[in-house]
Motif scaffolding. Structure first.
Motif, PDB file in Angstrom:
ATOM      1  N   THR A  16      19.006 -34.362   4.581  1.00 48.53           N
ATOM      2  CA  THR A  16      19.605 -34.661   3.910  1.00 48.53           C
ATOM      3  C   THR A  16      20.862 -34.257   4.553  1.00 48.53           C
ATOM      4  O   THR A  16      21.013 -33.612   5.552  1.00 48.53           O
ATOM      5  CB  THR A  16      19.716 -32.956   2.569  1.00 48.53           C
ATOM      6  OG1 THR A  16      18.952 -34.060   1.887  1.00 48.53           O
ATOM      7  CG2 THR A  16      21.232 -33.067   1.926  1.00 48.53           C
ATOM      8  N   LEU A  18      24.319 -33.292   5.790  1.00 51.97           N
ATOM      9  CA  LEU A  18      25.563 -32.162   5.289  1.00 51.97           C
ATOM     10  C   LEU A  18      27.184 -31.799   6.301  1.00 51.97           C
ATOM     11  O   LEU A  18      26.588 -31.891   7.366  1.00 51.97           O
ATOM     12  CB  LEU A  18      24.890 -30.429   5.172  1.00 51.97           C
ATOM     13  CG  LEU A  18      23.997 -30.487   3.662  1.00 51.97           C
ATOM     14  CD1 LEU A  18      23.074 -28.827   3.887  1.00 51.97           C
ATOM     15  CD2 LEU A  18      24.912 -31.124   2.575  1.00 51.97           C
ATOM     16  N   ASP A  31      16.953 -30.512   0.298  1.00 50.48           N
ATOM     17  CA  ASP A  31      16.539 -30.767  -1.783  1.00 50.48           C
ATOM     18  C   ASP A  31      15.586 -30.059  -2.077  1.00 50.48           C
ATOM     19  O   ASP A  31      15.648 -29.757  -3.229  1.00 50.48           O
ATOM     20  CB  ASP A  31      16.594 -31.921  -1.554  1.00 50.48           C
ATOM     21  CG  ASP A  31      15.769 -32.530  -0.861  1.00 50.48           C
ATOM     22  OD1 ASP A  31      14.921 -32.667   0.215  1.00 50.48           O
ATOM     23  OD2 ASP A  31      14.482 -34.255  -1.076  1.00 50.48           O
ATOM     24  N   TYR A  77      26.211 -28.194  -0.750  1.00 51.65           N
ATOM     25  CA  TYR A  77      25.780 -29.231  -1.969  1.00 51.65           C
ATOM     26  C   TYR A  77      24.564 -28.265  -3.107  1.00 51.65           C
ATOM     27  O   TYR A  77      24.982 -29.243  -3.642  1.00 51.65           O
ATOM     28  CB  TYR A  77      24.088 -28.548  -0.631  1.00 51.65           C
ATOM     29  CG  TYR A  77      23.663 -30.397  -0.898  1.00 51.65           C
ATOM     30  CD1 TYR A  77      23.545 -31.358  -0.979  1.00 51.65           C
ATOM     31  CD2 TYR A  77      21.944 -29.468  -1.398  1.00 51.65           C
ATOM     32  CE1 TYR A  77      22.480 -32.189  -1.366  1.00 51.65           C
ATOM     33  CE2 TYR A  77      21.360 -29.993  -1.368  1.00 51.65           C
ATOM     34  CZ  TYR A  77      21.097 -31.390  -1.707  1.00 51.65           C
ATOM     35  OH  TYR A  77      20.137 -31.950  -2.046  1.00 51.65           O
TER      36      TYR A  77
END
Length: 86
Positions: A16, A18, A31, A77
């Motif tokens: 992921t 970020l 996640d 997130y």
């Protein structure tokens, strides 16, 4: 011998991306970690942030000097996906 992993393969690395400070960083398994932490039903924001960071650090290198930046990125997130999933 080469090994091919598809996007659906459970052995494939899950990253992921970020924004951490001024950089965009790819973190592995964020996640899954966010969903796991959500399942802990922690109530305090600081508790959640600490748990997110400690679990993410198990599978990603994060220098201690950058902890605060990563905590804020992970919290953003986590908050975003929990608004979507409620």
């Amino acid at each position: 011998m080469s090994v091919k992993l598809s996007l659906c393969d459970t052995k494939a690395v899950r990253r992921t991306y970020l924004k951490v400070g001024d950089a965009v960083v790819g973190l592995q398994d964020v996640d899954i970690i966010a969903k796991t932490v959500r399942g802990l039903n922690l109530q305090q924001e600081e508790e959640i942030k600490r748990e997110l960071l400690s679990r993410v650090k198990l599978v990603n290198y994060i220098p201690d000097s950058a902890n605060a930046k990563y905590i804020e990125a992970l919290w953003g997130y986590y908050s975003e996906i929990n608004l979507i999933q409620k």
